[in-house]
Design a protein around this motif. Structure first.
Motif, PDB file in Angstrom:
ATOM      1  N   GLY A 234       0.816  -1.201   0.000  1.00 12.67           N
ATOM      2  CA  GLY A 234       0.000   0.000   0.000  1.00 12.67           C
ATOM      3  C   GLY A 234       0.850   1.250   0.000  1.00 12.67           C
ATOM      4  N   THR A 235       0.368   2.295  -0.703  1.00 11.64           N
ATOM      5  CA  THR A 235       1.144   3.531  -0.774  1.00 11.64           C
ATOM      6  C   THR A 235       1.207   4.237   0.585  1.00 11.64           C
ATOM      7  OG1 THR A 235      -0.842   4.715  -1.498  1.00 11.64           O
ATOM      8  CG2 THR A 235       0.634   3.893  -3.211  1.00 11.64           C
ATOM      9  N   GLY A 236       0.229   3.976   1.457  1.00  8.03           N
ATOM     10  CA  GLY A 236       0.269   4.570   2.791  1.00  8.03           C
ATOM     11  C   GLY A 236       1.453   4.076   3.599  1.00  8.03           C
ATOM     12  N   ARG A 237       1.696   2.763   3.574  1.00  2.00           N
ATOM     13  CA  ARG A 237       2.837   2.202   4.298  1.00  2.00           C
ATOM     14  C   ARG A 237       4.149   2.670   3.679  1.00  2.00           C
ATOM     15  NH1 ARG A 237       2.047   0.628   9.168  1.00  2.00           N
ATOM     16  NH2 ARG A 237       4.131  -0.248   8.969  1.00  2.00           N
ATOM     17  N   LYS A 238       4.182   2.796   2.361  1.00  2.52           N
ATOM     18  CA  LYS A 238       5.401   3.281   1.713  1.00  2.52           C
ATOM     19  C   LYS A 238       5.665   4.730   2.119  1.00  2.52           C
ATOM     20  CE  LYS A 238       4.640   0.349  -2.358  1.00  2.52           C
ATOM     21  NZ  LYS A 238       5.575  -0.709  -2.025  1.00  2.52           N
ATOM     22  N   LEU A 239       4.607   5.556   2.154  1.00  3.40           N
ATOM     23  CA  LEU A 239       4.768   6.940   2.582  1.00  3.40           C
ATOM     24  C   LEU A 239       5.282   7.007   4.017  1.00  3.40           C
ATOM     25  CD1 LEU A 239       4.311  10.003   2.264  1.00  3.40           C
ATOM     26  CD2 LEU A 239       1.943   9.632   2.981  1.00  3.40           C
ATOM     27  N   LEU A 240       4.716   6.181   4.883  1.00  3.32           N
ATOM     28  CA  LEU A 240       5.140   6.165   6.280  1.00  3.32           C
ATOM     29  C   LEU A 240       6.613   5.798   6.397  1.00  3.32           C
ATOM     30  CD1 LEU A 240       4.388   6.381   9.271  1.00  3.32           C
ATOM     31  CD2 LEU A 240       3.698   3.978   9.192  1.00  3.32           C
ATOM     32  N   ALA A 241       7.057   4.780   5.654  1.00  2.00           N
ATOM     33  CA  ALA A 241       8.457   4.353   5.708  1.00  2.00           C
ATOM     34  C   ALA A 241       9.388   5.476   5.259  1.00  2.00           C
ATOM     35  CB  ALA A 241       8.655   3.117   4.841  1.00  2.00           C
ATOM     36  N   LEU A 242       9.020   6.191   4.201  1.00  2.00           N
ATOM     37  CA  LEU A 242       9.878   7.263   3.690  1.00  2.00           C
ATOM     38  C   LEU A 242       9.942   8.444   4.639  1.00  2.00           C
ATOM     39  CD1 LEU A 242       8.772   7.230  -0.064  1.00  2.00           C
ATOM     40  CD2 LEU A 242      11.003   6.552   0.823  1.00  2.00           C
TER      41      LEU A 242
ATOM     42  N   PHE B  17      -1.899   6.831  -5.707  1.00  4.06           N
ATOM     43  CA  PHE B  17      -1.736   7.106  -4.271  1.00  4.06           C
ATOM     44  C   PHE B  17      -3.040   6.918  -3.502  1.00  4.06           C
ATOM     45  CE2 PHE B  17      -1.776  10.050  -0.633  1.00  4.06           C
ATOM     46  CZ  PHE B  17      -0.709   9.540   0.078  1.00  4.06           C
ATOM     47  N   LYS B  18      -4.141   7.524  -3.965  1.00  2.13           N
ATOM     48  CA  LYS B  18      -5.398   7.436  -3.240  1.00  2.13           C
ATOM     49  C   LYS B  18      -5.966   6.026  -3.291  1.00  2.13           C
ATOM     50  CE  LYS B  18     -10.180   9.071  -3.327  1.00  2.13           C
ATOM     51  NZ  LYS B  18     -10.727   7.754  -3.691  1.00  2.13           N
ATOM     52  N   ASP B  19      -6.024   5.453  -4.482  1.00  2.00           N
ATOM     53  CA  ASP B  19      -6.665   4.140  -4.645  1.00  2.00           C
ATOM     54  C   ASP B  19      -5.912   3.031  -3.929  1.00  2.00           C
ATOM     55  OD1 ASP B  19      -8.603   5.352  -6.171  1.00  2.00           O
ATOM     56  OD2 ASP B  19      -7.578   4.937  -8.076  1.00  2.00           O
ATOM     57  N   GLU B  20      -4.594   3.167  -3.809  1.00  2.00           N
ATOM     58  CA  GLU B  20      -3.787   2.098  -3.219  1.00  2.00           C
ATOM     59  C   GLU B  20      -3.196   2.491  -1.862  1.00  2.00           C
ATOM     60  OE1 GLU B  20      -0.862   0.820  -6.007  1.00  2.00           O
ATOM     61  OE2 GLU B  20      -2.338   0.429  -7.613  1.00  2.00           O
ATOM     62  N   PHE B  21      -3.778   3.528  -1.238  1.00  2.00           N
ATOM     63  CA  PHE B  21      -3.250   3.967   0.055  1.00  2.00           C
ATOM     64  C   PHE B  21      -3.312   2.848   1.089  1.00  2.00           C
ATOM     65  CE2 PHE B  21      -3.170   6.058   4.147  1.00  2.00           C
ATOM     66  CZ  PHE B  21      -2.222   7.046   3.959  1.00  2.00           C
TER      67      PHE B  21
ATOM     68  N   TYR C 274       0.441  17.239   0.884  1.00  2.00           N
ATOM     69  CA  TYR C 274       0.269  15.837   1.251  1.00  2.00           C
ATOM     70  C   TYR C 274      -1.068  15.641   1.965  1.00  2.00           C
ATOM     71  CZ  TYR C 274       5.340  15.615   0.504  1.00  2.00           C
ATOM     72  OH  TYR C 274       6.595  15.695  -0.025  1.00  2.00           O
ATOM     73  N   ARG C 275      -1.395  16.576   2.872  1.00  2.00           N
ATOM     74  CA  ARG C 275      -2.631  16.414   3.640  1.00  2.00           C
ATOM     75  C   ARG C 275      -3.860  16.511   2.745  1.00  2.00           C
ATOM     76  NH1 ARG C 275       0.372  19.201   7.704  1.00  2.00           N
ATOM     77  NH2 ARG C 275      -0.347  21.230   6.978  1.00  2.00           N
ATOM     78  N   GLU C 276      -3.807  17.412   1.761  1.00  2.00           N
ATOM     79  CA  GLU C 276      -4.940  17.554   0.853  1.00  2.00           C
ATOM     80  C   GLU C 276      -5.195  16.269   0.078  1.00  2.00           C
ATOM     81  OE1 GLU C 276      -4.011  20.816  -1.634  1.00  2.00           O
ATOM     82  OE2 GLU C 276      -4.093  22.313  -0.017  1.00  2.00           O
ATOM     83  N   VAL C 277      -4.106  15.692  -0.431  1.00  2.00           N
ATOM     84  CA  VAL C 277      -4.253  14.457  -1.211  1.00  2.00           C
ATOM     85  C   VAL C 277      -4.655  13.302  -0.297  1.00  2.00           C
ATOM     86  CG1 VAL C 277      -3.060  12.831  -2.705  1.00  2.00           C
ATOM     87  CG2 VAL C 277      -2.589  15.265  -2.904  1.00  2.00           C
ATOM     88  N   ALA C 278      -4.023  13.221   0.885  1.00  2.00           N
ATOM     89  CA  ALA C 278      -4.293  12.111   1.791  1.00  2.00           C
ATOM     90  C   ALA C 278      -5.703  12.171   2.365  1.00  2.00           C
ATOM     91  CB  ALA C 278      -3.278  12.117   2.932  1.00  2.00           C
TER      92      ALA C 278
END
Length: 485
Positions: free
Chosen positions: A296-304, A333-337, A371-375
């Motif tokens: 998921g892109t959310g976990r990838k974002l968190l790791a980075l 990003f949104k669909d696979e968060f 980032y917050r707007e997209v997330a």
């Protein structure tokens, strides 16, 4: 230390200076600085070793000249006179019959008489060990350290053991080879008092130091362990040769251990070297496998973002910032968060973790806003279950307000569990928790109460939040109000 008298040469700072200046020679002849300082036989050897004595004496004189602000030539003569007098004092004490420290009582008695006598007693005891055998020398020191009581004797033994740990040839025999990174780090952690490292330790030398730490304060050994730890962290060797994830985990674990051990926490250079180690992971061959494990892109974002927060290197941060930007701006990003099959509670936890990581980061505020707007779009479904809201919402009256962070913000609508209010002039992160006062003054209910808000989304000044109230009477009144609606 600026030596003014021959007896100053035997003080701990002067002994430390001699050791550091003469360390290459000590490595070569395989003796400690204590033996060179207090054994006439070792002194005669260095006097006969070509120009080494003059070379080391000149280095000391330069350092002493810098401290005294006197010409080096003048300080060279003064240093030569003091060292010559100190060497003659050692030889005279030996001729008087100063005994070797066969047991702790002898060393304590010598230490009570004079530091010079204690040094000679220890040097003569160390001379009984086989040539070049540092394990035997360490055993002699440990045996004496277990029984001595005088501060002078403890300091002398502590300093001698620290010298062995600083000598490369001695450390390799007592602790392990310098290129065995895991062994070196475990030894340093054990000496600093880490219980896990003590249990996993395989070195008798380190085990005995860890045990004696509970008997005496050993600051010289602690300082030697810090320096060895710093050298290990600065080395190019990896802690997990083929696994970047294990390298990252080990580095993070070390950071926690360092913070928990006073001896290591007081050494800022360790944290700096750990941060540099983190920076080494910001390369494709390390980052690609790291991110491939995150679903998921959310976990990838968190790791980075977490990695960004843990390093200080400007170039590495710039690279991570670009990677985060590319990830957030991607069509997926949104669909696979959220990874497929992720439970509702797991999604909520991920939202909070991402929000906390972004909030703690030093990224540009404009970038974080984007980032917050997209997330926020990806987070929106956390307020829904099976396509419907958890509880019905009611429109707020014109006097209804949410008061937080010094602002009185109009309330738009509310439910038994959530609020929508705005415009809010400030920054709130999804997952962030804040304290607020809710003021309801409309035709249906008049009430005011303190609440804890969990921010769910923040976009265009409008804030969506869950709220909880600690007052059971208020909770019951709200429940009755919505039941009757």
């Amino acid at each position: 230390m600026l030596c003014q008298r021959p007896e100053d040469v035997f003080e701990p700072p002067a002994r430390d200076l001699l050791f550091r200046v003469a360390q290459p020679y000590l490595e070569q002849v395989r003796v400690t600085g204590t033996e060179l300082m207090f054994d006439p036989r070792e002194q005669r050897k260095i006097l006969n070793a070509g120009t080494k004595f003059q070379e080391y004496l000149q280095r000391v004189a330069i350092l002493q000249g810098q401290l005294s602000q006197k010409p080096v030539a003048e300080r060279m003569r003064q240093t030569l006179d003091m060292v010559d007098a100190a060497m003659r004092a050692v030889e005279a004490a030996v001729r008087r019959g100063q005994a070797a420290a066969d047991d702790a009582a002898v060393l304590d008695a010598a230490a009570t008489a004079a530091p010079l006598d204690a040094g000679i007693a220890l040097a003569l005891a160390l001379a009984a060990a086989p040539p070049g055998d540092f394990a035997a020398r360490a055993t002699i020191c440990f045996r004496l350290l277990a029984g001595v009581r005088t501060p002078v004797a403890v300091d002398l033994l502590d300093h001698t053991l620290a010298q062995m740990m600083r000598l490369k040839i001695a450390a390799a025999a007592l602790v392990g080879p310098a290129d065995a990174l895991a062994v070196q780090i475990r030894a340093c952690l054990a000496i600093a008092g880490d219980a896990d490292a003590i249990r996993a330790n395989r070195s008798p030398f380190v085990a005995e130091v860890a045990r004696l730490n509970g008997v005496h304060a050993l600051p010289h050994l602690a300082a030697a362990a810090v320096d060895a730890f710093d050298a290990a962290l600065a080395s190019p060797a990896k802690m997990a040769e083929r696994d970047p994830m294990e390298e990252l985990k080990t580095t993070r674990d070390l950071r926690k251990k360092i913070a928990a051990l006073p001896v290591l926490a007081a050494a800022p250079q360790l944290a700096e070297n750990l941060s540099r180690r983190m920076s080494r992971l910001v390369v494709p061959e390390s980052l690609d496998p790291l991110l491939a494990r995150e679903l998921g892109t959310g976990r990838k974002l968190l790791a980075l973002v977490r990695l960004y927060n843990e390093i200080d290197d400007t170039n590495a941060r710039r690279h991570l910032d670009a990677m985060v930007n590319n990830l957030v701006e991607s069509r997926d990003f949104k669909d696979e968060f959220f990874a497929p099959g992720l439970a509702h509670d797991e999604r909520r936890t991920l939202v909070v973790e991402v929000a906390e990581a972004l909030g703690a980061s030093e990224m540009l505020e404009m970038r974080k806003m984007r980032y917050r707007e997209v997330a926020a779009m990806a987070f929106a479904d956390l307020g829904q279950v099976a396509g419907r809201r958890i509880s019905p919402r009611m429109s707020a009256g014109p006097e209804d307000r949410v008061q937080l962070m010094g602002q009185r913000v109009p309330l738009r609508n509310w439910s038994e569990a959530g609020l929508l209010f705005g415009p809010f002039a400030g920054t709130l992160l999804p997952g962030q928790t804040v304290r607020a006062t809710i003021l309801l003054r409309n035709a249906y209910i008049s009430i005011g109460f303190e609440a804890t808000l969990e921010i769910v989304r923040f976009s265009d000044g409008l804030v969506g939040a869950k709220y909880t109230c600690a007052d059971p009477h208020v909770r019951q009144r709200i429940k009755t109000h919505f039941a009757a609606a």
